[in-house]
Design an enzyme around this catalytic site. Structure first.
Site, PDB file in Angstrom:
ATOM      1  N   MET A   1       2.950   2.269  -9.860  1.00 59.06           N
ATOM      2  CA  MET A   1       3.032   3.327 -10.871  1.00 59.06           C
ATOM      3  C   MET A   1       4.112   4.322 -10.462  1.00 59.06           C
ATOM      4  SD  MET A   1      -0.750   3.770 -12.426  1.00 59.06           S
ATOM      5  CE  MET A   1      -1.462   4.777 -11.165  1.00 59.06           C
TER       6      MET A   1
ATOM      7  N   HIS B   1       4.534   1.383  -0.501  1.00 54.38           N
ATOM      8  CA  HIS B   1       5.136   0.517  -1.532  1.00 54.38           C
ATOM      9  C   HIS B   1       6.294  -0.270  -0.911  1.00 54.38           C
ATOM     10  CE1 HIS B   1       3.707   3.846  -4.358  1.00 54.38           C
ATOM     11  NE2 HIS B   1       3.099   2.778  -4.812  1.00 54.38           N
TER      12      HIS B   1
ATOM     13  N   GLU C   1      -4.140  -2.540   1.026  1.00 52.76           N
ATOM     14  CA  GLU C   1      -5.583  -2.461   1.322  1.00 52.76           C
ATOM     15  C   GLU C   1      -6.143  -1.056   1.131  1.00 52.76           C
ATOM     16  OE1 GLU C   1      -6.599  -4.026   5.136  1.00 52.76           O
ATOM     17  OE2 GLU C   1      -6.231  -6.094   4.509  1.00 52.76           O
TER      18      GLU C   1
ATOM     19  N   VAL D   1      -0.910   1.818   5.000  1.00 51.56           N
ATOM     20  CA  VAL D   1       0.132   2.502   5.792  1.00 51.56           C
ATOM     21  C   VAL D   1      -0.281   3.967   5.894  1.00 51.56           C
ATOM     22  CG1 VAL D   1       2.590   3.083   5.928  1.00 51.56           C
ATOM     23  CG2 VAL D   1       1.882   0.903   4.906  1.00 51.56           C
TER      24      VAL D   1
HETATM   25  O1  PAF Z   1      -2.287   0.471  -7.461  1.00 51.30           O
HETATM   26  C1  PAF Z   1      -1.605   0.858  -8.425  1.00 51.30           C
HETATM   27  O2  PAF Z   1      -0.573   1.525  -8.259  1.00 51.30           O
HETATM   28  C2  PAF Z   1      -2.052   0.511  -9.845  1.00 51.30           C
HETATM   29  O3  PAF Z   1      -3.429   0.526  -9.943  1.00 51.30           O
HETATM   30  C3  PAF Z   1      -1.463  -0.819 -10.347  1.00 51.30           C
HETATM   31  C4  PAF Z   1      -1.971  -1.992  -9.531  1.00 51.30           C
HETATM   32  C5  PAF Z   1       0.054  -0.767 -10.294  1.00 51.30           C
HETATM   33  C6  PAF Z   1      -1.885  -1.046 -11.800  1.00 51.30           C
HETATM   34  O4  PAF Z   1      -1.439  -0.029 -12.638  1.00 51.30           O
END
Ligand code: PAF
Length: 254
Positions: A31, A38, A149, A177
């Protein structure tokens, strides 16, 4: 070169093109407000696949609280420069109208794991997550998809989704992390004051302690947290707390 694609029609044409012929594909759904957790997922995908697709879509259907949705940090310019630095192949950044042509009349509902822990306090949250993840898996058709996780309940539900609907994607997970002080990285941390950031460390510390769930709850409340839940399932302790209006979740193996 990171190719940015906003329109799903364009994306579908590229996905069918020779660019993807005989190539393995990794998907990292996000998101946005990208941080090191990420980036760890993205690096893993780059390592394991020929083509990596990152999606940035702040999914309104998974927010049970409109204020939380409105306040969700959006840092698309910074995100894109991070993706370019890693040489990610595609950023898919679709609109609500493209992702929800049905205006969310169709959804995925899980009836067991999605009702406990976070699901108990955020009604409909996991319906929104599972629905958007199913859409993204159908659109990207990845060989592998990557999740952290930190959102352990989400991870287990997505593993269940893939199994239940015979989706040919391997779900790859990576450990949480943390900052060197122990706080799990989260896009929501951007909304914490410096003082709150220092205090927030007490949360993972107490989850990992040998104290009982009740003792942890009263300790955190004394320190100014609002506690939603602290629960142990098998050998993992899960928790959700607030500092001010910022909600955190975390889990540790014990
Ligand atoms: O973990 C997230 O950032 C969100 O829940 C996801 C998996 C991108 C779904 O919108």
């Amino acid at each position: 070169m990171t190719k940015v694609i906003k329109e799903l029609n364009k994306w579908k044409a590229i996905r069918k093109s020779d660019v993807f012929l005989n190539k393995t594909v990794g998907l990292v759904p996000t998101m946005g407000a990208l941080h090191d957790a990420h980036l760890a997922l993205i690096k893993k995908s780059i390592q394991q696949n020929d083509i990596t697709v990152v999606t940035i879509f702040v999914n309104p259907t998974q927010f049970n609280n409109q204020k939380d949705f409105k306040n969700y940090p959006i840092t698309i310019k910074e995100d894109l420069s991070k993706l370019k630095k890693l040489n990610v192949d595609f950023l898919l950044n679709p609109s609500y109208e493209d992702i929800y042509p049905d205006n969310y009349e169709y959804k995925v509902v899980e009836s067991n794991l999605s009702k406990i822990l976070c699901g108990k306090f955020r009604p409909g949250h996991f319906d929104g997550v599972l629905t958007v993840v199913l859409k993204l898996l159908n659109l990207v058709k990845p060989d592998r998809a990557y999740f952290g996780e930190k959102d352990y309940q989400q991870l287990k539900l997505i593993e269940g989704l893939v199994k239940a609907f015979f989706i040919d994607t391997k779900i790859v997970s990576l450990p949480t992390v943390r900052t060197k002080e122990g706080l799990a990285l989260s896009s929501r941390n951007l909304r914490l004051s410096e003082e709150q950031k220092i205090k927030a460390v007490e949360f993972p510390k107490s989850l990992a302690s040998s104290l009982s769930n009740d003792k942890i709850k009263s300790l955190l409340r004394k320190k100014g947290f609002k506690v939603e839940y602290i629960e142990q399932i098998d050998n993992r302790r899960f928790g959700a707390v607030y500092l001010g209006n910022v909600r955190f979740i975390d889990n540790v193996k014990i």
